[in-house]
Write an enzyme that holds these catalytic residues in place. Structure first.
Site, PDB file in Angstrom:
ATOM      1  N   SER A  93      38.742  36.103  41.913  1.00 41.68           N
ATOM      2  CA  SER A  93      39.228  37.094  42.857  1.00 41.68           C
ATOM      3  C   SER A  93      40.375  37.883  42.216  1.00 41.68           C
ATOM      4  O   SER A  93      40.177  38.529  41.201  1.00 41.68           O
ATOM      5  CB  SER A  93      39.642  36.417  44.170  1.00 41.68           C
ATOM      6  OG  SER A  93      39.819  37.357  45.199  1.00 41.68           O
ATOM      7  N   ASP A 143      29.827  39.493  49.587  1.00 42.70           N
ATOM      8  CA  ASP A 143      31.281  39.324  49.506  1.00 42.70           C
ATOM      9  C   ASP A 143      31.983  40.462  50.250  1.00 42.70           C
ATOM     10  O   ASP A 143      31.745  41.639  49.978  1.00 42.70           O
ATOM     11  CB  ASP A 143      31.710  39.323  48.041  1.00 42.70           C
ATOM     12  CG  ASP A 143      33.113  38.787  47.830  1.00 42.70           C
ATOM     13  OD1 ASP A 143      33.941  38.936  48.748  1.00 42.70           O
ATOM     14  OD2 ASP A 143      33.377  38.220  46.765  1.00 42.70           O
ATOM     15  N   HIS A 189      32.267  35.668  49.190  1.00 36.74           N
ATOM     16  CA  HIS A 189      33.444  35.422  48.351  1.00 36.74           C
ATOM     17  C   HIS A 189      33.632  33.953  48.006  1.00 36.74           C
ATOM     18  O   HIS A 189      34.068  33.617  46.914  1.00 36.74           O
ATOM     19  CB  HIS A 189      34.688  35.942  49.083  1.00 36.74           C
ATOM     20  CG  HIS A 189      35.857  36.171  48.174  1.00 36.74           C
ATOM     21  ND1 HIS A 189      35.869  37.138  47.196  1.00 36.74           N
ATOM     22  CD2 HIS A 189      37.061  35.556  48.086  1.00 36.74           C
ATOM     23  CE1 HIS A 189      37.023  37.115  46.564  1.00 36.74           C
ATOM     24  NE2 HIS A 189      37.766  36.169  47.081  1.00 36.74           N
TER      25      HIS A 189
END
Length: 698
Positions: free
Chosen positions: A550, A635, A670
């Site tokens: 991320s 995501d 995610h």
């Protein structure tokens, strides 16, 4: 197309696939008189069949290129799985007359949530069997369980897409009936008022997915009739709702990176108007806890960079009424508090390490819990009971499995309720060495590194080493135990965490020095930590690997542009790499709330600075390390097209023949796969990538 090359190790010919190449369709992006050309902008069309086809081609290229590791991946998966106690359960916690338990059954991916009334010997009531609920779904997540004070109703949120858009439902725990009510597009969390009939929850904006509204729902009504309680107009704020530990107040929290604001209403009168605790003031952060006839406030008021504890009367909550309880300290970060009837428990951080401070309300005999390691993390856990002398906390280190401990704050007696079991018969924490070292950054700042490795390794520069970091949002990267990580350690890997600026590891200034116009400190700190490990002969560029996800994936993208020769391989999970374009698009989830973290590129100085490090914008014609990049089609935090565009651009510009893989999970978002075993398969992919680069085949 297939071509043949000579394998340098075996001198035998092997087939090498040519990677897919994304179609180049130039797209001009103009801001502040500056024009960028994005050749792969078209990949953001999620519904375009050509986009899906390209992602599938990349997946097929990855599968075929790593086919020789397939059996090894399976072996790694089984090796990791065998260490896990499959029929495991959480330590029960007691709340409002019931013991609550989460348990797993052998061979099953998902948890079972249950409770027992009054005693652990009582009959088990299964609230939710997620294995049954997950059937027919490629992804499943149950979240936000909230039980009414009369123990009859439980609200829960379900996400079957992995886009973090939860549908809230309500179950009658007495009859077992799930009401036909479905409240869509929520955060999943909710809280009950004391009337047992009113449920407060937060709903998301359909496009940006920002939680911006608080609603209340009444049992027996249609969700279309739900009443809007609060709408957060400021697009840089999110909202949430919860009940105070004292159960007296329903509290609405409006939160941005640098500013907070709370509203509250009595839980007993859920239809009453909410009143503001302390109106938002730019830069003023605070959180509050109710106790007796006061609120206790953790805040940065009066330039308390590392926060302090204040209190204010229940009927006079604005900041001019706040008085100090624990003053600000330059060297100690005040992270959180837990309030009990006779004790105040304060979680602090000094020199990067957790501290738990016990303070009796009578002012006599405060003390700290003793911890004798430098690579540990300790934190308070589920402490819902107010009238108790027992504090529950957790402890673990890089080599010590996680323990859940009940500590008697009066007698100081400690009871270890559970230590994470590592099965398989091979694990002994005494076989590993833990170290905490300090690297010197280019500006002279000392940056801590936490490490673990098998005892007896030689510092000869030949040890394969995986360096991990995050470095954003003030997230502290504490030392944590991982049983799956043993598959690297036992094969000679050193594992290290770089506690770089941008996190809050060494206090709030550590965070401030790694954000906005100081963001590059995050990247150079990681590079300097890498160089430190090389200079001190733990490893070498031929054996050093980097990993981040991320915002940590942004870190990976930046360091491979800035210092590619330091690393043999890089793992970038759901990487945030197209910083400028994303931050200029306020329709993308999370964008507006991120301005205080990265800067607002609509302002030229932030645009220019962002552009100077944005990984996608700074890909250049040079050699890059071997790279494994992962993402999820659904995501909502880092859109799939960021890593997809990044890989496409790297394929055209990089001047090496190193591996470059884009692995897109077409079913998830995610957080990756939802089942506990499916998640391990993803780790096995990453580890096989590293081990294959090291020539380790079993």
């Amino acid at each position: 197309m297939v071509i043949f090359v000579i394998d340098k190790i075996t001198s035998m010919p092997k087939t090498t696939l040519l990677p897919p190449k994304a179609t180049i369709i130039p797209h001009s992006l103009e801001k502040h008189g500056h024009v960028r050309t994005d050749n792969y902008y078209w990949l953001n069309q999620r519904e375009n069949p050509e986009v899906i086809d390209y992602l599938n081609q990349e997946n097929e290229y990855y599968r075929q290129s790593t086919a020789h590791t397939k059996e090894f991946q399976k072996d790694l998966f089984e090796e990791m799985k065998v260490r896990i106690k499959e029929d495991d359960e959480s330590v029960p916690y007691f709340y409002n007359g019931y013991y609550y338990i989460t348990r797993f059954e052998k061979g099953k991916d998902y948890p079972i949530h249950s409770r027992k009334k009054g005693s652990l010997e009582a009959q088990e009531e299964i609230m939710f069997d997620c294995n049954e609920m997950a059937k027919g779904h490629a992804y499943f997540n149950l979240a936000g369980l909230s039980v009414s004070e009369d123990n009859v109703w439980v609200s829960f949120g379900i996400d079957t897409v992995s886009r973090r858009q939860y549908t809230i439902q309500i179950k009658n725990l007495v009859t077992g009936e799930i009401l036909p009510v479905k409240i869509e597009n929520t955060t999943g969390g909710a809280t009950w008022a004391s009337d047992h009939q009113t449920l407060f929850y937060s709903r998301k904006d359909e496009q940006t997915l920002r939680p911006d509204k608080i609603y209340k729902h009444k049992i027996g009504t249609n969700p279309d009739e739900d009443v809007l309680v609060f709408f957060e107009k400021d697009e840089t704020f999110d909202v949430s709702v919860y009940k105070s530990k004292s159960k007296k107040y329903i509290i609405i929290n409006s939160n941005s990176t640098m500013t907070t604001e709370y509203r509250m209403a009595l839980s007993a009168t859920p239809d009453a108007k909410f009143t503001v605790f302390q109106k938002r003031t730019r830069g003023l952060e605070y959180s509050m806890s109710h106790f007796g006839d006061h609120f206790y406030v953790v805040t940065n008021k009066d330039k308390a960079t590392n926060f302090k504890l204040m209190k204010t009367p229940e009927n006079a909550t604005s900041k001019e009424n706040w008085v100090d309880v624990i003053p600000h300290r330059e060297e100690v970060l005040l992270e959180d508090i837990d309030i009990f009837k006779d004790y105040l428990v304060v979680t602090e951080r000094f020199n990067g390490l957790n501290q738990i401070r016990i303070m009796p309300w009578n002012g006599v005999g405060e003390y700290y819990l003793p911890f004798d390691s430098e690579t540990y993390t300790a934190y308070t856990t589920t402490n819902l009971d107010f009238d108790t002398e027992i504090l529950r906390y957790s402890f673990q280190s890089l080599a010590t499995p996680s323990s859940v401990i009940d500590f008697n704050m009066k007698t100081k007696a400690k009871t270890v309720l559970k230590e994470q079991e590592v099965l398989g018969g091979q694990f002994d924490k005494n076989n590993y060495t833990e170290e905490r070292l300090w690297a010197t950054a280019k500006d002279g700042t000392q940056v801590p590194i936490s490490m673990v490795y098998l005892k007896g390794i030689e510092k000869n520069g030949n040890n394969p080493t995986l360096l991990y970091a995050y470095g954003s949002y003030g997230v502290t990267m504490d030392c944590y135990f991982s049983s799956v990580r043993l598959s690297l350690l036992d094969r000679g890997f050193v594992f290290a965490i770089a506690h770089i600026r941008g996190g809050e590891d060494l206090g709030r200034r550590w965070y401030e020095d790694g954000k906005l116009l100081k963001k590059k400190n995050t990247f150079t700190d990681f590079i300097d930590c890498s160089q430190f490990l090389i200079d001190n002969k733990y490893t070498s560029p031929q054996h050093l690997y980097a990993e981040g996800g991320s915002a940590g994936g942004l870190l990976m993208g930046a360091v491979v542009n800035m210092a590619p020769s330091l690393y043999h391989g890089v793992i970038a999970q759901v990487p945030f790499v197209d910083v400028v374009t994303t931050m200029l698009d306020d329709t993308i989830p999370l964008t507006t709330g991120e301005y205080d973290e990265w800067g607002n590129p609509n302002v030229k100085k932030y645009y220019d600075y962002m552009l100077s490090y944005s990984p996608y914008d700074n890909v250049t014609a040079q050699d890059y390390p071997n790279m494994y990049v992962s993402t999820g089609l659904h995501d909502s935090q880092v859109q799939y097209w960021e890593p997809a565009k990044w890989v496409a651009k790297l394929r055209v510009l990089k001047t090496d023949n190193n591996q470059l893989y884009l692995d897109t999970n077409m079913d998830t978002g995610h957080g990756g796969a939802s089942g506990r075993f499916e998640a391990i398969k993803e780790i096995a992919k990453e580890y096989s990538f590293l081990l294959d680069l090291e020539g380790i085949k079993r």
